[in-house]
Design a protein around this motif. Structure first.
Motif, PDB file in Angstrom:
ATOM      1  N   GLY A 276      -9.153  37.397 -30.424  1.00  0.00           N
ATOM      2  CA  GLY A 276      -9.600  36.485 -29.396  1.00  0.00           C
ATOM      3  C   GLY A 276      -8.998  35.106 -29.471  1.00  0.00           C
ATOM      4  N   SER A 277      -9.020  34.409 -28.342  1.00  0.00           N
ATOM      5  CA  SER A 277      -8.651  33.011 -28.445  1.00  0.00           C
ATOM      6  C   SER A 277      -9.795  32.220 -28.957  1.00  0.00           C
ATOM      7  N   HIS A 278     -10.874  32.730 -28.956  1.00  0.00           N
ATOM      8  CA  HIS A 278     -12.163  31.872 -29.344  1.00  0.00           C
ATOM      9  C   HIS A 278     -12.929  32.423 -30.330  1.00  0.00           C
ATOM     10  N   VAL A 279     -12.349  33.321 -31.005  1.00  0.00           N
ATOM     11  CA  VAL A 279     -12.951  33.868 -32.005  1.00  0.00           C
ATOM     12  C   VAL A 279     -12.495  33.441 -33.315  1.00  0.00           C
ATOM     13  N   ALA A 280     -13.532  33.278 -34.414  1.00  0.00           N
ATOM     14  CA  ALA A 280     -13.086  32.284 -35.797  1.00  0.00           C
ATOM     15  C   ALA A 280     -11.865  32.882 -36.103  1.00  0.00           C
ATOM     16  N   PHE A 281     -11.064  31.707 -36.679  1.00  0.00           N
ATOM     17  CA  PHE A 281      -9.523  31.856 -36.998  1.00  0.00           C
ATOM     18  C   PHE A 281      -9.633  33.085 -38.133  1.00  0.00           C
ATOM     19  N   PRO A 282      -8.473  34.102 -38.169  1.00  0.00           N
ATOM     20  CA  PRO A 282      -7.552  34.381 -37.410  1.00  0.00           C
ATOM     21  C   PRO A 282      -7.900  35.041 -35.811  1.00  0.00           C
ATOM     22  N   GLY A 283      -9.089  35.459 -35.785  1.00  0.00           N
ATOM     23  CA  GLY A 283      -9.543  35.768 -34.514  1.00  0.00           C
ATOM     24  C   GLY A 283      -9.164  37.403 -34.121  1.00  0.00           C
ATOM     25  N   ILE A 284      -8.836  38.085 -35.434  1.00  0.00           N
ATOM     26  CA  ILE A 284      -8.361  39.448 -35.288  1.00  0.00           C
ATOM     27  C   ILE A 284      -9.243  40.457 -35.929  1.00  0.00           C
ATOM     28  N   GLY A 285      -9.475  41.370 -35.087  1.00  0.00           N
ATOM     29  CA  GLY A 285     -10.486  42.513 -35.980  1.00  0.00           C
ATOM     30  C   GLY A 285     -10.696  43.563 -34.973  1.00  0.00           C
ATOM     31  N   ARG A 286     -11.640  44.425 -35.161  1.00  0.00           N
ATOM     32  CA  ARG A 286     -11.940  45.549 -34.470  1.00  0.00           C
ATOM     33  C   ARG A 286     -13.570  45.536 -34.257  1.00  0.00           C
ATOM     34  N   LEU A 287     -13.927  46.501 -33.260  1.00  0.00           N
ATOM     35  CA  LEU A 287     -15.022  46.640 -32.734  1.00  0.00           C
ATOM     36  C   LEU A 287     -15.845  47.962 -33.028  1.00  0.00           C
ATOM     37  N   ARG A 288     -17.007  47.617 -33.478  1.00  0.00           N
ATOM     38  CA  ARG A 288     -17.927  49.153 -33.821  1.00  0.00           C
ATOM     39  C   ARG A 288     -19.081  48.976 -32.603  1.00  0.00           C
ATOM     40  N   LYS A 289     -19.179  49.971 -32.137  1.00  0.00           N
ATOM     41  CA  LYS A 289     -20.677  50.085 -31.256  1.00  0.00           C
ATOM     42  C   LYS A 289     -22.004  50.025 -32.398  1.00  0.00           C
ATOM     43  N   ASP A 290     -22.770  49.284 -31.878  1.00  0.00           N
ATOM     44  CA  ASP A 290     -23.967  49.082 -32.465  1.00  0.00           C
ATOM     45  C   ASP A 290     -25.146  48.632 -31.387  1.00  0.00           C
ATOM     46  N   GLY A 291     -25.842  49.972 -31.473  1.00  0.00           N
ATOM     47  CA  GLY A 291     -26.806  49.872 -30.400  1.00  0.00           C
ATOM     48  C   GLY A 291     -26.546  49.328 -28.865  1.00  0.00           C
ATOM     49  N   THR A 292     -26.860  48.457 -28.123  1.00  0.00           N
ATOM     50  CA  THR A 292     -26.682  48.133 -26.877  1.00  0.00           C
ATOM     51  C   THR A 292     -25.710  47.194 -26.816  1.00  0.00           C
ATOM     52  N   GLY A 293     -25.094  46.619 -28.258  1.00  0.00           N
ATOM     53  CA  GLY A 293     -23.942  45.787 -28.114  1.00  0.00           C
ATOM     54  C   GLY A 293     -22.911  46.256 -29.396  1.00  0.00           C
ATOM     55  N   TYR A 294     -21.929  45.121 -29.827  1.00  0.00           N
ATOM     56  CA  TYR A 294     -21.223  45.883 -30.779  1.00  0.00           C
ATOM     57  C   TYR A 294     -20.947  44.940 -32.003  1.00  0.00           C
ATOM     58  N   VAL A 295     -20.359  45.063 -33.008  1.00  0.00           N
ATOM     59  CA  VAL A 295     -20.108  44.381 -34.302  1.00  0.00           C
ATOM     60  C   VAL A 295     -18.749  44.070 -34.237  1.00  0.00           C
ATOM     61  N   PHE A 296     -18.233  43.078 -34.425  1.00  0.00           N
ATOM     62  CA  PHE A 296     -16.874  42.622 -34.772  1.00  0.00           C
ATOM     63  C   PHE A 296     -16.784  42.464 -36.211  1.00  0.00           C
ATOM     64  N   VAL A 297     -15.652  43.252 -36.362  1.00  0.00           N
ATOM     65  CA  VAL A 297     -15.200  43.327 -37.975  1.00  0.00           C
ATOM     66  C   VAL A 297     -13.938  42.695 -38.183  1.00  0.00           C
ATOM     67  N   PRO A 298     -13.869  41.481 -38.959  1.00  0.00           N
ATOM     68  CA  PRO A 298     -12.603  40.502 -39.072  1.00  0.00           C
ATOM     69  C   PRO A 298     -11.497  41.240 -39.896  1.00  0.00           C
ATOM     70  N   VAL A 299     -10.259  40.801 -39.644  1.00  0.00           N
ATOM     71  CA  VAL A 299      -9.276  41.302 -40.747  1.00  0.00           C
ATOM     72  C   VAL A 299      -9.837  40.556 -42.036  1.00  0.00           C
ATOM     73  N   GLU A 300      -9.228  41.135 -43.241  1.00  0.00           N
ATOM     74  CA  GLU A 300      -9.445  40.303 -44.230  1.00  0.00           C
ATOM     75  C   GLU A 300      -8.256  39.397 -44.529  1.00  0.00           C
ATOM     76  N   PHE A 301      -8.462  38.185 -44.762  1.00  0.00           N
ATOM     77  CA  PHE A 301      -7.543  37.107 -44.854  1.00  0.00           C
ATOM     78  C   PHE A 301      -6.762  37.307 -46.273  1.00  0.00           C
ATOM     79  N   THR A 302      -5.928  38.164 -46.194  1.00  0.00           N
ATOM     80  CA  THR A 302      -5.155  38.573 -47.498  1.00  0.00           C
ATOM     81  C   THR A 302      -3.742  38.632 -47.347  1.00  0.00           C
ATOM     82  N   PRO A 303      -2.969  38.676 -48.304  1.00  0.00           N
ATOM     83  CA  PRO A 303      -1.243  38.916 -47.846  1.00  0.00           C
ATOM     84  C   PRO A 303      -1.152  40.300 -47.392  1.00  0.00           C
ATOM     85  N   GLN A 304      -0.251  40.399 -46.618  1.00  0.00           N
ATOM     86  CA  GLN A 304       0.206  41.810 -46.074  1.00  0.00           C
ATOM     87  C   GLN A 304       0.879  42.344 -47.066  1.00  0.00           C
ATOM     88  N   PRO A 305       0.737  43.703 -47.493  1.00  0.00           N
ATOM     89  CA  PRO A 305       1.786  44.322 -48.360  1.00  0.00           C
ATOM     90  C   PRO A 305       3.151  44.533 -47.844  1.00  0.00           C
TER      91      PRO A 305
END
Length: 305
Positions: A276-305
């Motif tokens: 997302g353009s306006h999600v806390a940097f780096p703005g990349i993650g996945r969505l999990r359904k939670d009740g009537t809404g969603y939870v955004f789970v951001p990627v871990e800011f770690t070096p890629q293997p």
């Protein structure tokens, strides 16, 4: 003085001349982050941070929006700090930049994208395609630096309906910087419509509502997918949990809400990574359904293997 002693004295002088590691340091590390999508390399780039007022959101009371932001420790008297992100996708055949940042549109002094691009190992000359989610200034004004094209070898693409709306001479809401950027690129500014193919591995996904031709871009390589959804979300602490909350800058509030709800449902059901353009940097993650809404789970800011 012997040669050995002279060298030692010279080194000692140089050491004393260097800045002391002690004391206060206010600089941050460069704003870039690397993420793999199959064989594609995605680099998240931060242009800067703006503050959005809680009163700019509609659907639940401003007090609740403020409370949700405070609960996430992301609120001050200036408003909710909001990241402005862009993304570079290196497919091997192309280097595709999704959005170009704000530069100095709207009076906001951002413009960190170019420096972060260089810090990440690329230069503006490396970019051969720029695709725009929409033509608001914080996505298009960064195409220009010092009155010249920032990306001299790039072809810039935007949705045809979006372009017609914002470049209409009668539209007084269009930032002057956006018109300047489009004019500078001239024949290298082109339009697409849903179903068009711009580059292998990239699919145009219409997501209207925030603007008439707002567009998301889906990148896929070797079964891995990343959906860059632009301005579907402006306050991640509110709109993931309450997708029915709109922002005042939405062109069509009802359509924007419907688009967001449909996109969230599909991304969560398919376990699709989003950016997302306006999600806390780096703005990349996945969505999990939670009740009537969603939870955004951001990627871990770690070096890629």
């Amino acid at each position: 003085m012997g040669a050995r002693r002279f060298v030692l004295c010279l080194l000692a002088g140089l050491l004393f001349a260097l800045p002391s590691p002690a004391g206060r340091h206010d600089t941050q590390a460069p704003g870039w982050f690397r993420y793999a999508v199959g064989d594609f390399t995605v680099t998240a780039l931060q242009d800067g941070v703006i503050n959005l007022p809680p009163g700019g959101f509609k659907g639940i009371p401003a007090e609740q929006i403020q409370a949700l932001s405070e609960r996430a420790f992301s609120y001050s008297a200036k408003g909710v700090p909001t990241s402005v992100n862009a993304y570079l996708v290196d497919t091997g055949a192309h280097r595709i930049l999704v959005d170009a940042g704000n530069a100095d549109c709207y009076g906001w002094k951002l413009g960190g994208l170019a420096a972060n691009l260089k810090a990440s190992g690329y230069t503006p000359d490396n970019i051969d395609i720029v695709v725009l989610t929409h033509l608001h200034g914080d996505h298009v004004c960064g195409l220009v630096e010092g009155g010249k094209k920032l990306f001299p070898k790039a072809v810039v693409w935007a949705d045809a309906k979006e372009t017609a709306y914002w470049l209409d001479a009668q539209n007084k809401a269009t930032p002057a910087g956006a018109r300047t950027a489009v004019a500078l690129y001239g024949k290298d500014f082109r339009t697409f419509k849903p179903g068009d193919a711009i580059a292998p591995g990239m699919t145009i996904v219409p997501t209207p509502g925030h603007t008439p031709g707002h567009t998301a871009f889906r990148f896929e390589s070797k079964g891995a997918v990343l959906l860059m959804f632009g301005d579907i979300v402006h306050n991640p602490f509110v709109q993931f949990a309450y997708p029915e909350v709109s922002v005042m800058s939405d062109f069509d509030r009802a359509q924007a809400i419907a688009t967001r709800q449909a996109l969230f449902a599909k991304a969560a059901a398919e376990n699709t990574a989003v950016a997302g353009s306006h999600v806390a940097f780096p703005g990349i993650g996945r969505l999990r359904k939670d009740g009537t809404g969603y939870v955004f789970v951001p990627v871990e800011f770690t070096p890629q293997p």
